[in-house]
Write a protein that holds these residues in place. Structure first.
Motif, PDB file in Angstrom:
ATOM      1  N   ARG A 231       0.834  -1.197   0.000  1.00 18.90           N
ATOM      2  CA  ARG A 231       0.000   0.000   0.000  1.00 18.90           C
ATOM      3  C   ARG A 231       0.872   1.251   0.000  1.00 18.90           C
ATOM      4  NH1 ARG A 231      -2.422  -0.978   4.217  1.00 18.90           N
ATOM      5  NH2 ARG A 231      -4.334  -1.938   3.406  1.00 18.90           N
ATOM      6  N   TRP A 238      -3.219   3.079  -4.978  1.00 19.63           N
ATOM      7  CA  TRP A 238      -3.856   2.012  -4.202  1.00 19.63           C
ATOM      8  C   TRP A 238      -5.381   2.171  -4.196  1.00 19.63           C
ATOM      9  CZ3 TRP A 238      -2.147  -2.435  -2.143  1.00 19.63           C
ATOM     10  CH2 TRP A 238      -2.984  -3.112  -1.254  1.00 19.63           C
ATOM     11  N   GLU A 239      -6.078   1.103  -4.554  1.00 23.02           N
ATOM     12  CA  GLU A 239      -7.540   1.091  -4.518  1.00 23.02           C
ATOM     13  C   GLU A 239      -8.002   0.641  -3.140  1.00 23.02           C
ATOM     14  OE1 GLU A 239      -9.356  -1.044  -7.773  1.00 23.02           O
ATOM     15  OE2 GLU A 239      -7.506  -0.859  -8.952  1.00 23.02           O
ATOM     16  N   GLY A 240      -9.016   1.291  -2.623  1.00 22.66           N
ATOM     17  CA  GLY A 240      -9.532   0.924  -1.309  1.00 22.66           C
ATOM     18  C   GLY A 240     -10.374  -0.338  -1.380  1.00 22.66           C
ATOM     19  N   ASP A 242     -10.473  -2.511   1.606  1.00 28.22           N
ATOM     20  CA  ASP A 242     -10.176  -3.295   2.806  1.00 28.22           C
ATOM     21  C   ASP A 242     -10.112  -4.789   2.514  1.00 28.22           C
ATOM     22  OD1 ASP A 242      -9.679  -3.464   5.608  1.00 28.22           O
ATOM     23  OD2 ASP A 242     -11.767  -4.047   5.963  1.00 28.22           O
ATOM     24  N   GLY A 250      -4.158  -2.914  -4.744  1.00 25.47           N
ATOM     25  CA  GLY A 250      -5.398  -2.977  -4.015  1.00 25.47           C
ATOM     26  C   GLY A 250      -6.541  -3.461  -4.879  1.00 25.47           C
TER      27      GLY A 250
END
Length: 343
Positions: A231, A238-240, A242, A250
């Motif tokens: 990250r 970076w893609e969120g 979670d 990401g």
């Protein structure tokens, strides 16, 4: 369905009734619905559908080349759809619950041995998302369940993991104003996503919490540290989301990418070619070999009935005596023979 509607064929009406009971299942069982159920049963009026119609349909599927597992999936899909039709008052009873389901040959279950699991885990060392395969082989999660996990579903301090959703295969449509020349929407430079990344688990049994072995907790802690480094490297790229398992930038993992990695790992470990679902079957077999209570195994695997566990009994009876003494640390023991080098 009591009276025929003008301009609407029985096939279309039955397809509509099946579709009304599918909901989230439609994406995951699209092949069963559109390739088998509608062509094979769409001409029947829903209120006149009998168990014998379904049994003949299952036989025809297998006679024309479909595997028993494919026919069984069609059975499960229409049973779920017609249950919804009963609930809504379109049917008085569900003929699929009375029909004999296609028999699944025991030979279709081909779990890997303990030694093979150890070699496979050794092959994951140094590779991205290596903990994903420990989750598959130790907990028996389905591919969609594993790829749909978020860090909020995992409590490493308590040593638990909760399955709430499944990853869906991505689907795209063209987003270009003028034709881009690409045949498929997924290849369009301005493509638009038309299917959600995930869908909630399809049954109460599928929504479950699972205890994590200490070795797996340690692997997931290491995996979290590695993902934090990725990250930081990706920065604004970076893609969120979670996601527990993610690409280097990401976002969710594509199921096809995950499948290709499984095949690469099998070659690296020098193992026979196998389906990704064989990892889940291996986990179920090991749990039964260890003498875990059937109800507990059903909870871990997300099975809604004991019929699935019964399919594994012949394997556990054959291997219980000598295998149970060798499964101590299971995936985390050092294998006798290391993985083969990639060519």
């Amino acid at each position: 369905m009591r009276r025929q509607r003008a301009g609407v064929s029985p096939r279309a009406r039955t397809a509509c009734r099946i579709g009304s009971g599918l909901g989230f299942i439609r994406a995951g069982y699209r092949v069963a619905v559109y390739r088998h159920l509608i062509p094979g049963l769409g001409a029947h009026r829903i209120e006149r559908l009998e168990p014998e119609h379904l049994e003949r349909f299952y036989r025809r599927m297998q006679e024309t080349g479909s595997a028993p597992a494919t026919a069984h999936q069609a059975h499960r899909t229409i049973r779920t759809a017609l249950n919804e039709a009963v609930r809504r008052g379109h049917l008085a009873k569900n003929p699929a619950t009375l029909a004999k389901a296609p028999r699944l040959p025991e030979s279709e279950i081909e779990p890997y041995t303990v030694a093979e699991v150890q070699r496979l885990m050794a092959a994951t060392h140094g590779r991205r998302n290596s903990a994903r395969w420990a989750v598959a082989l130790a907990l028996g999660l389905r591919q969609g369940e594993a790829l749909g996990l978020r860090w909020s579903d995992v409590d490493l301090n308590a040593g638990t993991l909760t399955v709430r959703r499944g990853r869906q295969r991505p689907r795209w449509e063209h987003g270009c104003r003028s034709p881009c020349g690409r045949k498929h929407g997924g290849h369009c430079p301005d493509r638009r996503q038309v299917r959600a990344d995930t869908v909630d688990t399809k049954s109460r049994a599928g929504r479950r919490s699972i205890g994590l072995p200490d070795e797996l907790v340690a692997l997931l802690r290491k995996h979290r540290d590695e993902q934090d480094q990725e990250r930081a490297t990706a920065a604004q790229l970076w893609e969120g989301g979670d996601w527990l398992f993610a690409p280097p930038t990401g976002g969710p993992v594509n199921p096809r990418t995950d499948y290709d990695e499984w095949k690469r790992l099998l070659k690296l470990a020098g193992l026979r070619d196998g389906r990704l679902h064989d990892a889940r079957r291996t986990a179920a077999t090991v749990l039964l070999i260890l003498g875990v209570a059937e109800r507990a195994v059903m909870g871990i695997m997300g099975w809604s009935n004991s019929a699935m566990a019964a399919r594994y009994q012949h394997l556990t009876a054959q291997g219980r005596r000598d295998i149970a003494q060798r499964v101590g640390g299971l995936p985390w023991n050092t294998p006798a023979e290391g993985p083969k080098s990639a060519s």
